[in-house]
Design an enzyme around this catalytic site. Structure first.
Site, PDB file in Angstrom:
ATOM      1  N   ARG A 234     -55.555  15.378 -40.787  1.00 12.53           N
ATOM      2  CA  ARG A 234     -54.577  16.310 -41.359  1.00 12.53           C
ATOM      3  C   ARG A 234     -54.941  16.448 -42.829  1.00 12.53           C
ATOM      4  O   ARG A 234     -54.809  15.485 -43.604  1.00 12.53           O
ATOM      5  CB  ARG A 234     -53.148  15.764 -41.175  1.00 12.53           C
ATOM      6  CG  ARG A 234     -52.055  16.722 -41.651  1.00 12.53           C
ATOM      7  CD  ARG A 234     -50.695  16.146 -41.315  1.00 12.53           C
ATOM      8  NE  ARG A 234     -49.619  16.886 -41.929  1.00 12.53           N
ATOM      9  CZ  ARG A 234     -48.949  17.891 -41.357  1.00 12.53           C
ATOM     10  NH1 ARG A 234     -49.283  18.263 -40.138  1.00 12.53           N
ATOM     11  NH2 ARG A 234     -47.980  18.505 -41.989  1.00 12.53           N
TER      12      ARG A 234
ATOM     13  N   HIS B  76     -53.516  25.555 -37.575  1.00 11.62           N
ATOM     14  CA  HIS B  76     -52.662  24.470 -37.072  1.00 11.62           C
ATOM     15  C   HIS B  76     -52.638  24.551 -35.539  1.00 11.62           C
ATOM     16  O   HIS B  76     -51.610  24.832 -34.930  1.00 11.62           O
ATOM     17  CB  HIS B  76     -51.256  24.609 -37.643  1.00 11.62           C
ATOM     18  CG  HIS B  76     -50.439  23.361 -37.577  1.00 11.62           C
ATOM     19  ND1 HIS B  76     -50.871  22.199 -36.955  1.00 11.62           N
ATOM     20  CD2 HIS B  76     -49.175  23.083 -38.035  1.00 11.62           C
ATOM     21  CE1 HIS B  76     -49.934  21.273 -37.047  1.00 11.62           C
ATOM     22  NE2 HIS B  76     -48.903  21.780 -37.697  1.00 11.62           N
TER      23      HIS B  76
ATOM     24  N   GLN C 261     -50.038  22.515 -33.249  1.00  7.93           N
ATOM     25  CA  GLN C 261     -48.696  23.080 -33.207  1.00  7.93           C
ATOM     26  C   GLN C 261     -48.643  24.244 -32.225  1.00  7.93           C
ATOM     27  O   GLN C 261     -47.669  24.406 -31.496  1.00  7.93           O
ATOM     28  CB  GLN C 261     -48.274  23.557 -34.596  1.00  7.93           C
ATOM     29  CG  GLN C 261     -46.871  24.137 -34.643  1.00  7.93           C
ATOM     30  CD  GLN C 261     -45.802  23.114 -34.313  1.00  7.93           C
ATOM     31  OE1 GLN C 261     -45.767  22.037 -34.906  1.00  7.93           O
ATOM     32  NE2 GLN C 261     -44.924  23.427 -33.358  1.00  7.93           N
TER      33      GLN C 261
ATOM     34  N   ASP D 255     -41.918  29.933 -40.531  1.00  5.49           N
ATOM     35  CA  ASP D 255     -42.413  28.691 -41.132  1.00  5.49           C
ATOM     36  C   ASP D 255     -41.866  28.633 -42.554  1.00  5.49           C
ATOM     37  O   ASP D 255     -41.337  29.624 -43.070  1.00  5.49           O
ATOM     38  CB  ASP D 255     -43.949  28.707 -41.130  1.00  5.49           C
ATOM     39  CG  ASP D 255     -44.562  27.353 -41.494  1.00  5.49           C
ATOM     40  OD1 ASP D 255     -43.824  26.358 -41.584  1.00  5.49           O
ATOM     41  OD2 ASP D 255     -45.794  27.304 -41.682  1.00  5.49           O
TER      42      ASP D 255
ATOM     43  N   CYS E  21     -42.004  25.447 -36.711  1.00  6.29           N
ATOM     44  CA  CYS E  21     -42.825  24.242 -36.562  1.00  6.29           C
ATOM     45  C   CYS E  21     -42.253  23.036 -37.296  1.00  6.29           C
ATOM     46  O   CYS E  21     -42.697  21.908 -37.047  1.00  6.29           O
ATOM     47  CB  CYS E  21     -44.258  24.520 -37.010  1.00  6.29           C
ATOM     48  SG  CYS E  21     -44.423  24.970 -38.749  1.00  6.29           S
TER      49      CYS E  21
ATOM     50  N   ARG F 202     -44.976  18.572 -28.986  1.00 11.11           N
ATOM     51  CA  ARG F 202     -46.174  18.118 -29.706  1.00 11.11           C
ATOM     52  C   ARG F 202     -46.731  16.870 -29.028  1.00 11.11           C
ATOM     53  O   ARG F 202     -47.950  16.717 -28.867  1.00 11.11           O
ATOM     54  CB  ARG F 202     -45.829  17.803 -31.171  1.00 11.11           C
ATOM     55  CG  ARG F 202     -45.614  18.986 -32.091  1.00 11.11           C
ATOM     56  CD  ARG F 202     -46.894  19.737 -32.418  1.00 11.11           C
ATOM     57  NE  ARG F 202     -47.897  18.904 -33.059  1.00 11.11           N
ATOM     58  CZ  ARG F 202     -47.967  18.689 -34.377  1.00 11.11           C
ATOM     59  NH1 ARG F 202     -47.093  19.257 -35.199  1.00 11.11           N
ATOM     60  NH2 ARG F 202     -48.933  17.938 -34.884  1.00 11.11           N
TER      61      ARG F 202
END
Length: 311
Positions: free
Chosen positions: A104, A131, A134, A220, A260, A288
């Site tokens: 990450r 991403h 996600q 987001d 997310c 997830r």
């Protein structure tokens, strides 16, 4: 067989991705039924975090434990990356000691460099550009509700230049749904990213027009990590793109809402939407865990989806 990495959604074929979502749903049922399924005994996942996270760490660490393996958390303070060792040298060392790496990070180029030097699969847990993990959870959630997104309309509202918008654009091409990105001028995807979505993607500068009749509304945060100095300006510019009850009223009657997380109620989304009956945010967050278990199983070359590799 060459080492497979998952750095963006398009690293897997459409047939692999569709099978992966079905496998994630099956693994979720296995877990909820209390069955033990531990095919990764003796395997280690290294988790390298340059950006902090709640969902990414908990889902990968728990997922690896549920598969019978071990997850190793590495922050910038825990590796020589934080003291100037090259990405390539770190990758060569770590990939000789572990079986898979999740990173990450900020720059997507760091992921590409790490994967090029790694002997084991590398997963993008988040970068500034993409991403994909996600998106697996989001697509799994949509699959659970509708079976397929093909022919439906998704509206992504907010900063259209960020990693979530980019990954949704790739998803639109793979899963054959229409994607409308509702963003102010200056916050739209690059021309290169728009090409990845093909004819499936439309950019609009009006939030209501973007959500009109849409089946799924996604947003987001307006300010991502590393953009804190821009927060005030971003709030002012993106304010007309808040997802609230008025905006949701323009969507299809059965439209769902996704985020997310983490969410800032009163900014990109109102409390009445994220905590309301059309929100599937908490299912999305849980997924997830299961989507990433399916991904790790696949990249390890085990389980039913692994047989599709190369299709």
């Amino acid at each position: 067989m060459n080492v497979r990495h998952f750095l963006r959604l398009s690293d897997l074929s459409p047939s692999e991705l569709r099978a992966l979502l079905q496998r994630a749903i099956a693994l979720k049922k296995i877990q909820r039924d209390g069955e033990r399924y531990a095919p990764c005994a003796g395997r280690t996942l290294a988790m390298i975090f340059e950006k902090s996270s709640t969902r990414t760490r908990v889902s990968f660490e728990t997922g690896m434990a549920q598969l019978g393996g071990h997850a190793l958390f590495l922050s910038p303070r825990d590796t020589q990356l934080g003291r100037g060792e090259s990405v390539e040298d770190t990758a060569k060392v770590i990939s000789r000691m572990v079986d898979m790496v999740m990173i990450r990070t900020f720059g997507h180029d760091n992921l590409l460099r790490f994967a090029a030097a790694s002997r084991v699969p590398v997963i993008n847990g988040l970068s500034d550009d993409h991403h994909p993990c996600q998106l697996l959870a989001d697509l799994m959630t949509a699959t659970e509700h509708w079976g397929d997104l093909r022919g439906r309309t998704v509206a992504y509202i907010g900063d259209g230049s960020n990693n979530m918008a980019h990954s949704w654009m790739e998803a639109a091409q793979v899963f054959d749904f229409r994607l409308r990105i509702g963003s102010p001028a200056g916050y739209v995807p690059s021309a290169g990213m728009l090409q990845s979505g093909g004819d499936q993607v439309t950019v609009l500068h009006d939030a209501v027009a973007a959500v009109r009749g849409a089946n799924l509304i996604v947003t987001d945060v307006w300010t991502s990590m590393g953009q804190e100095e821009e927060a005030a300006a971003r709030k002012a510019i993106l304010a007309p793109f808040q997802v609230n009850a008025t905006l949701m009223a323009a969507a299809a009657p059965d439209a769902l809402f996704m985020h997310c997380l983490p969410a800032h109620r009163g900014e990109e989304v109102s409390a009445e939407v994220i905590d309301g009956p059309r929100s599937v945010v908490w299912e999305e967050a849980e997924n997830r865990l299961h989507a990433q278990k399916a991904l790790m199983e696949f990249l390890f070359g085990i389980g039913p989806v692994a047989a599709l590799q190369g299709d």
